[in-house]
Design a protein around this motif. Structure first.
Motif, PDB file in Angstrom:
ATOM      1  N   LEU A 621      74.912  66.811  55.110  1.00 15.97           N
ATOM      2  CA  LEU A 621      75.895  66.680  56.093  1.00 15.97           C
ATOM      3  C   LEU A 621      77.263  67.194  55.660  1.00 15.97           C
ATOM      4  CD1 LEU A 621      74.803  63.383  57.712  1.00 15.97           C
ATOM      5  CD2 LEU A 621      74.227  65.813  58.437  1.00 15.97           C
ATOM      6  N   ALA A 622      78.244  67.822  56.627  1.00 15.95           N
ATOM      7  CA  ALA A 622      79.208  68.008  56.321  1.00 15.95           C
ATOM      8  C   ALA A 622      80.177  66.795  56.357  1.00 15.95           C
ATOM      9  CB  ALA A 622      79.983  68.945  57.407  1.00 15.95           C
ATOM     10  N   ASN A 623      80.014  65.792  56.595  1.00 14.88           N
ATOM     11  CA  ASN A 623      80.562  64.548  56.787  1.00 14.88           C
ATOM     12  C   ASN A 623      79.729  63.337  56.459  1.00 14.88           C
ATOM     13  OD1 ASN A 623      83.497  65.327  57.907  1.00 14.88           O
ATOM     14  ND2 ASN A 623      82.034  65.936  59.571  1.00 14.88           N
ATOM     15  N   LEU A 624      79.955  62.525  55.521  1.00 15.34           N
ATOM     16  CA  LEU A 624      79.402  61.554  54.943  1.00 15.34           C
ATOM     17  C   LEU A 624      79.886  60.173  55.575  1.00 15.34           C
ATOM     18  CD1 LEU A 624      78.868  62.380  51.305  1.00 15.34           C
ATOM     19  CD2 LEU A 624      77.487  63.006  53.018  1.00 15.34           C
ATOM     20  N   THR A 634      84.541  57.692  57.204  1.00 17.18           N
ATOM     21  CA  THR A 634      83.851  59.117  57.377  1.00 17.18           C
ATOM     22  C   THR A 634      84.630  59.633  56.328  1.00 17.18           C
ATOM     23  OG1 THR A 634      83.195  58.855  59.549  1.00 17.18           O
ATOM     24  CG2 THR A 634      83.215  60.959  58.519  1.00 17.18           C
ATOM     25  N   VAL A 635      83.670  60.544  55.490  1.00 17.55           N
ATOM     26  CA  VAL A 635      84.373  61.445  54.389  1.00 17.55           C
ATOM     27  C   VAL A 635      83.856  62.803  54.444  1.00 17.55           C
ATOM     28  CG1 VAL A 635      85.065  61.381  51.984  1.00 17.55           C
ATOM     29  CG2 VAL A 635      84.542  59.196  52.928  1.00 17.55           C
ATOM     30  N   PRO A 636      84.834  63.653  54.438  1.00 14.78           N
ATOM     31  CA  PRO A 636      84.088  65.257  54.492  1.00 14.78           C
ATOM     32  C   PRO A 636      83.609  65.328  53.123  1.00 14.78           C
ATOM     33  CG  PRO A 636      86.730  65.061  54.027  1.00 14.78           C
ATOM     34  CD  PRO A 636      86.261  63.523  54.563  1.00 14.78           C
ATOM     35  N   GLN A 650      78.115  73.994  63.809  1.00 13.18           N
ATOM     36  CA  GLN A 650      77.977  72.892  63.673  1.00 13.18           C
ATOM     37  C   GLN A 650      76.445  72.795  63.343  1.00 13.18           C
ATOM     38  OE1 GLN A 650      80.204  70.662  63.206  1.00 13.18           O
ATOM     39  NE2 GLN A 650      81.655  71.986  63.613  1.00 13.18           N
ATOM     40  N   LEU A 651      75.856  71.747  62.938  1.00 11.17           N
ATOM     41  CA  LEU A 651      74.502  71.633  62.612  1.00 11.17           C
ATOM     42  C   LEU A 651      73.476  71.344  63.931  1.00 11.17           C
ATOM     43  CD1 LEU A 651      74.088  68.947  59.718  1.00 11.17           C
ATOM     44  CD2 LEU A 651      73.474  71.338  59.689  1.00 11.17           C
ATOM     45  N   ASP A 652      74.357  71.124  65.177  1.00 13.18           N
ATOM     46  CA  ASP A 652      73.616  70.880  66.436  1.00 13.18           C
ATOM     47  C   ASP A 652      73.648  72.222  67.362  1.00 13.18           C
ATOM     48  OD1 ASP A 652      76.377  70.643  67.122  1.00 13.18           O
ATOM     49  OD2 ASP A 652      76.142  68.869  68.254  1.00 13.18           O
ATOM     50  N   SER A 665      74.973  74.015  50.611  1.00 11.72           N
ATOM     51  CA  SER A 665      75.134  72.538  50.726  1.00 11.72           C
ATOM     52  C   SER A 665      76.341  71.653  50.072  1.00 11.72           C
ATOM     53  CB  SER A 665      73.919  71.902  50.143  1.00 11.72           C
ATOM     54  OG  SER A 665      73.707  72.356  48.752  1.00 11.72           O
ATOM     55  N   GLY A 666      76.903  70.760  50.509  1.00 14.89           N
ATOM     56  CA  GLY A 666      77.710  69.948  49.663  1.00 14.89           C
ATOM     57  C   GLY A 666      77.665  68.418  49.418  1.00 14.89           C
ATOM     58  N   GLY A 667      78.524  67.872  49.024  1.00 21.61           N
ATOM     59  CA  GLY A 667      78.412  66.344  48.859  1.00 21.61           C
ATOM     60  C   GLY A 667      79.611  65.685  48.419  1.00 21.61           C
ATOM     61  N   ILE A 668      79.820  64.856  47.776  1.00 23.69           N
ATOM     62  CA  ILE A 668      81.053  63.893  47.213  1.00 23.69           C
ATOM     63  C   ILE A 668      80.630  63.104  46.315  1.00 23.69           C
ATOM     64  CG2 ILE A 668      80.806  62.043  48.902  1.00 23.69           C
ATOM     65  CD1 ILE A 668      83.952  62.394  49.228  1.00 23.69           C
TER      66      ILE A 668
END
Length: 719
Positions: A621-624, A634-636, A650-652, A665-668
Motif C-alpha cells: 500500500l502507498a499508505n500504512l 496513517t503513515v506514507p 491509485q490502486l482502485d 513496491s514500498g514500505g516503512i
C-alpha cells in the motif's frame, strides 16, 4: 316526274366544279343515265372546304334541277364524299394483361382494338388551338400488328396467352367538313343517302380488292386538295391530304399573265394539247403565248406540288410505295408525273395516271370533264350502291344526352362511345391496384379485387360494343367499377415458419421467427402498406435466443478482453459476462437449439478490472495504517510508485485496453515511523525500554506492515 329506287344520284362537290351523275343499276354494275358539270361562279370552295354554303347550295340545286329535267326522275337522296381536308391519320396502341392465361375471345379483341382507337383519338388535342377530339368524326381504322405475349400473330382470336396488344392506324375527319356538306345538301332539298371519303370512293373502282396486297399510293389531285390513300397487306392502311393541288398552278398563271381565274383554268387545260394559247388579259389586250414558256414558268410550282405529295406519301407509308396511281384533273398537269417519280425515286413507269375511260362496274362518260375527273363521282355512286346501310347519319340518346352520329359503315355502340369520348376500357372490370412489398429483398405482390364489368343497354335491352344501333335508339352505358386495392398483413407475404418450445431459466418460451417492418419489430398481424420492407430472421442458436428473444446484445454475451502493459510486460484479462448452460452442459453462443431444450444463463458480476486486482498479494500500500501506543495513525510508505499512462495512479483506478502501468513496491521501518510522527525516545529511563510489534518484541529497524500494532514503553512506566 317518276320516283325510282333503282337509281343512284352521286354528287362530287369539288373546289372548282360540282359534278352530278345519275346512274341506274345493271347486271354488271352501274350505267350512266345523265350527268351535269357546273363550275363555281366564285371562289366558294377553297382547298376542298366549303367557304360559301349558300353559293354551293345554289349550284347543287341547279345540278339537281337539270338532271331531273333530263331524266324525268325525282331526285330526293344523294351520295356525297368529303374531300378529306385536314384529314388526320394517327397511330394507336393498347395492351390488355389478363390476371391469368386465357383463351382470347372476340369481345377481348374488340375491346382491345377500340381502346387503341381511343388512344389515337386522344392525340387529336394538339396544336395552338388545342382542338378537342370531339371536333372530329371517327372514319375507320386499319390494323398494323397484333401481339400475344410479345410475339406477333396474324389473329388473336382463340389464341391463349396472358398479354394481348395491338397497333393500328385510325383516321378522323373534322366535323366542320361533314357539317358544311350536310348543310349544303339540306339547303338543296336533298337527303344524304350515303357519305364516304373521296380516296375511298376512288379506290373502290380503280384499285381492285386483290390489288390491295400491293403497296400502292392512290393520289387524287383536284383543284384545292390532293387526297392520298395507301394500300398494303390487303387493306387501305391510311389516308392523308395535302392542301395544295391544281389551283396552285392556276393562280401562278393568273399572276404571271394577269388573267382571271377561269381564263387561267382554260390555259392550264390546253397546255398538253396546244403549242400556243391566245388570251385576253385584264387590260383587254389579246396575246399569244407558247405553252412551252407557260410550262417553264409554272415548273417551280409543279416541283413544289410533287414534293409535298411525295413527303405525305413517305410519312404515311414510311417508305416509297411500289407504285403511284394518280387521278383527278390536277393529275393532268404537265411534268407532274415525272417529278413525282423523281421525288419518290421510282421508275417513271411506276407512276401512272388513270384516265377513267374504262372503269370496272360503271359504263358511260360524263361530258365536260376529263376521264380521270370522272373517277371520283363514279366511285361515289358505286360506294353508294354497295353500301349495305344507308343510315350513316343518325340521332340517338346516350345516357339521356342527344348525340348526332356519323359513320361510314353500319353504326354500332362502339361508334357512339367514340363520338361521346367515353372510355371504352372503363366497360371492362378493372382490378384494384396491387399492393407491393419487399420481403427479405424479394418483391411480393398482393393483387386487388377484380371489380365489376360495365353494361350497355339499347332501348332497355342489354347489348355490347359491337351491337348495331339505329335512328332514335336510346343507349344507357354503365361504366365498370374498379376493384379494391390489394391489402394484407405480414402473414400473407411470408412463409409458414415452424415454432419451438424451450425453457429459459425455468420459464417456458415459444420461439418463432422474428419479423421487422421498415426496420422496426412487428408481428404477423401487422397491416401492410404499399412499399413496406419486411424482414424476418429465424431463431436457430443460443446466441439468437439471447439476442432476439431476451434482447441482450451479442457484444455483451461474448467474453470481454482487456490487454494492458504492467512494468513493460503485456498482459491480457478475459472474463465471461454470462454463464451459459444448455441441457445441463456448458454452452457456446453458436450451439443450435431444438424443441424441448433447457437453457440457463446467469449474469456474472459486472465488477470492473482495477489496478489492485492485477497487483494481487505483491502490492504494497502507498499508505500504512498503524496503531501506535493504542492510537491509529496513517503513515506514507517509503519508495512506493504507481503510475498509469505517465500519470500518478491509485490502486482502485480502473484498467482499460491499452493502459500502460508502472509499479514499484514500498514500505516503512519502525524508526521511520517514529521520525514521521516526531516521536522522541526518552534519554533517561526509569525502567527498561520495551519495543513491541503486534505483542512481540521488535527492533527499531524492523519493517512494518499495514495494520501493525506498535508499542514503546518502559517497564517502570508500565508498572
Amino acid at each position: 316526274m317518276e320516283m325510282r329506287e333503282d337509281v343512284v344520284f352521286a354528287l362530287d362537290i369539288g373546289t372548282r366544279t360540282v359534278v352530278g351523275a345519275v346512274l341506274e343499276g345493271t347486271e354488271d354494275g352501274l350505267e350512266l343515265i345523265a350527268s351535269e358539270v357546273i363550275e363555281h361562279k366564285s371562289r366558294s370552295m377553297l382547298d376542298g372546304q366549303i367557304h360559301n354554303v349558300s353559293d354551293v347550295a345554289e349550284q347543287v340545286k341547279e345540278i339537281k334541277r337539270r338532271l331531273e329535267e333530263k331524266t324525268n326522275i325525282q331526285l330526293k337522296k344523294v351520295g356525297i364524299a368529303a374531300a378529306g381536308r385536314a384529314l388526320k391519320t394517327l397511330t394507336g396502341h393498347h395492351k390488355i394483361e389478363f390476371k391469368n392465361k386465357k383463351e382470347v375471345d372476340v369481345d377481348d379483341v374488340k375491346m382491345l382494338e377500340f381502346a387503341a382507337v381511343q388512344d389515337a383519338q386522344k392525340r387529336l388535342a394538339v396544336g395552338k388551338d388545342r382542338d378537342k377530339a370531339s371536333g372530329y368524326h371517327f372514319v375507320g381504322y386499319t390494323l398494323l400488328q397484333s401481339k400475344l405475349d410479345g410475339i406477333k400473330v396474324g389473329s388473336l382470336i382463340s389464341q391463349s396467352g396472358k398479354v394481348i396488344e395491338v397497333d393500328l392506324i385510325a383516321t378522323f375527319l373534322p366535323r366542320i367538313v361533314v357539317d358544311s356538306l350536310l348543310t349544303v345538301i339540306r339547303q338543296a332539298d336533298l337527303e344524304v343517302d350515303h357519305l364516304t371519303l373521296e380516296p375511298i370512293a376512288a379506290a373502290n373502282i380503280i384499285v381492285p380488292q386483290q390489288m390491295y396486297n400491293f403497296n400502292l399510293a392512290l393520289v387524287d389531285i383536284g383543284a384545292g386538295t390532293s387526297d392520298i390513300a395507301i394500300t398494303r397487306d390487303g387493306a387501305i392502311i391510311g389516308y392523308d391530304m395535302v392542301p395544295v393541288a391544281g389551283d396552285e398552278i392556276t393562280e401562278a398563271i393568273c399572276e404571271n399573265y394577269m388573267v382571271d381565274y377561269h381564263t387561267a383554268e382554260r390555259i392550264k387545260r390546253e397546255l398538253t394539247s396546244q403549242e400556243e394559247v391566245e388570251v385576253k388579259d385584264i387590260l383587254d389586250q389579246t396575246v399569244a403565248i407558247s405553252t412551252a414558256s407557260i410550262i417553264k414558268m409554272i415548273e417551280s410550282k409543279i416541283d413544289k406540288l410533287a414534293e409535298l405529295i411525295a413527303q405525305a406519301i413517305l410519312k404515311l407509308n414510311s417508305r416509297a410505295p411500289q407504285a403511284v396511281i394518280c387521278i383527278g384533273g390536277g393529275s393532268l398537269t404537265p411534268l407532274l408525273k415525272e417529278k413525282l417519280a423523281q421525288q419518290l425515286e421510282l421508275p417513271i413507269n411506276r407512276v401512272g395516271v388513270k384516265d377513267g375511260k374504262e372503269i370496272q362496274g360503271v359504263t358511260g362518260k360524263i361530258e365536260g370533264i376529263s376521264g380521270t375527273q370522272s373517277i371520283t363521282p363514279f366511285g361515289i355512286a358505286m360506294s353508294c350502291k354497295i353500301n349495305k346501310s344507308r343510315a350513316n347519319f343518325i340521332d340517338i340518346q346516350l345516357n339521356k344526352d342527344p348525340l348526332h352520329l356519323f359513320t361510314l359503315t353500319e353504326p354500332k355502340v362502339s361508334d357512339a362511345l367514340l363520338a361521346a369520348e367515353l372510355d371504352i376500357k372503363a366497360l371492362k372490370a378493372t382490378p384494384g391496384l396491387a399492393l407491393g412489398v419487399e420481403v427479405n429483398g424479394n418483391l411480393k405482390m398482393i393483387p386487388g379485387t377484380m371489380g365489376t364489368s360495365g353494361k350497355v343497354y339499347i332501348n332497355g335491352e342489354e347489348g355490347n360494343i359491337d351491337s348495331q344501333i339505329k335512328q332514335g335508339d336510346s343507349l344507357e352505358v354503365q361504366l365498370g367499377d374498379r376493384g379494391k386495392a390489394g391489402e394484407g398483413i405480414i402473414a400473407d407475404v411470408v412463409a409458414d415458419l415452424p415454432t419451438r418450445e424451450i425453457s429459459i431459466n425455468g420459464d417456458k418460451v415459444t420461439i418463432g421467427a422474428i419479423y421487422y417492418k421498415n426496420g422496426k419489430q412487428a408481428n404477423l398481424n401487422s397491416k401492410l402498406a404499399d412499399g413496406d420492407k419486411i424482414e424476418y430472421t429465424i431463431v436457430q442458436t443460443v446466441g439468437d435466443v439471447l439476442q432476439d428473444i431476451m434482447d441482450i446484445p451479442v457484444t455483451q454475451l461474448k467474453k470481454s478482453k482487456i490487454t494492458y502493459i504492467l512494468n513493460d510486460e503485456e498482459r491480457e484479462y478475459r472474463r465471461q459476462n454470462y454463464r451459459l448452460e444448455l441441457n445441463g452442459q456448458a454452452a457456446t453462443l453458436e450451439m443450435e437449439i431444438d424443441d424441448g431444450d433447457e437453457l440457463i444463463f446467469i449474469e456474472n458480476s459486472k465488477k470492473r478490472l482495477k489496478i489492485e486486482d492485477v497487483l494481487g498479494e505483491d502490492a504494497t500500500l502507498a499508505n500504512l495504517n498503524i496503531i501506535f501506543n493504542d492510537k491509529p495513525i496513517t503513515v506514507p510508505a517509503k519508495d512506493y510508485k504507481l503510475i498509469k499512462n505517465n500519470k500518478p495512479a491509485q490502486l482502485d483506478d480502473l484498467i482499460n485496453t491499452g493502459d500502460v502501468i508502472e509499479y514499484q513496491s514500498g514500505g516503512i521501518r519502525l524508526n521511520q515511523l517514529l521520525d514521521y510522527i516526531n516521536y522522541k525516545i526518552p534519554t533517561s529511563l526509569s525502567g527498561k525500554l520495551i519495543i513491541e510489534r503486534n505483542g512481540k518484541k521488535a527492533q527499531l529497524i524492523e519493517p512494518l506492515s499495514d495494520g501493525d500494532q506498535v508499542k514503546i514503553y518502559t517497564e517502570s512506566f508500565r508498572d
